[in-house]
Write a protein that holds these residues in place. Sequence first.
Motif, mmCIF file in Angstrom:
data_model
loop_
_atom_site.group_PDB
_atom_site.id
_atom_site.type_symbol
_atom_site.label_atom_id
_atom_site.label_comp_id
_atom_site.label_asym_id
_atom_site.label_seq_id
_atom_site.Cartn_x
_atom_site.Cartn_y
_atom_site.Cartn_z
ATOM 1 N N GLN A 34 0.826 -1.206 0.000
ATOM 2 C CA GLN A 34 0.000 0.000 0.000
ATOM 3 C C GLN A 34 0.864 1.262 0.000
ATOM 4 O O GLN A 34 0.583 2.205 -0.744
ATOM 5 N N TYR A 37 2.467 1.812 -3.552
ATOM 6 C CA TYR A 37 1.541 2.397 -4.524
ATOM 7 C C TYR A 37 1.218 3.841 -4.196
ATOM 8 O O TYR A 37 1.155 4.683 -5.091
ATOM 9 N N SER A 41 2.327 6.894 -6.648
ATOM 10 C CA SER A 41 1.225 7.694 -7.184
ATOM 11 C C SER A 41 1.375 9.162 -6.800
ATOM 12 O O SER A 41 1.038 10.044 -7.593
ATOM 13 N N HIS A 65 -6.360 3.956 -1.429
ATOM 14 C CA HIS A 65 -5.123 3.456 -0.826
ATOM 15 C C HIS A 65 -5.309 2.157 -0.042
ATOM 16 O O HIS A 65 -4.507 1.240 -0.144
ATOM 17 N N LEU A 68 -5.816 -1.706 -1.915
ATOM 18 C CA LEU A 68 -4.822 -2.326 -2.786
ATOM 19 C C LEU A 68 -4.421 -3.688 -2.247
ATOM 20 O O LEU A 68 -4.358 -3.900 -1.043
#
Length: 170
Positions: A34, A37, A41, A65, A68
């Motif tokens: 998490q 990502y 991002s 969030h 994931l």
Amino acid sequence: MFQGGLVFYNTALISEQDMRYIWTEEKMQRRALQFFYLGTSLAAMFDIPTTGDFLKALAQLLKEHESLTFPFNFDYVITTATLCDMIKQTYEKLYLELQKEHSWTVQTLDMFQKVDTRFKKILSLIYKEFEVLARDILVEELNSIDPLGLQASSLHDKDWDILANDRSPQ
């Protein structure tokens, strides 16, 4: 702090080894994913020019969030350090935008508050883990010294938490 160069609230120097001891790979894989990502991002969002659009994208990202899931394993310590750096850069970008615009609309302020609340939730989770780790390090350090000459005593095997509460004379 993640690189072992700072002392946690002037109490304990936390090394990378200490972090790896408490954050085992098996335990932290989902969160590391998490954080990975989220951090990558965030980096892509820095190119969004307007503050309102940037905050809307941040709010949407932070909403997604938690949902994931585990394609491959990540190193939790490095991923968390990187995420903290990306969050810092996000706040720096927002601060610079505020300096340029001199004021934000009520809508922009509301969106900022939502984003800020979600970031604080993530950071408070990390903070709590550091706090537990620092406390464990301090107890270990205190148990390794003998300020009262108790080595010959039966109290030597007790933790400092117990000693602090034991007021009876020996």
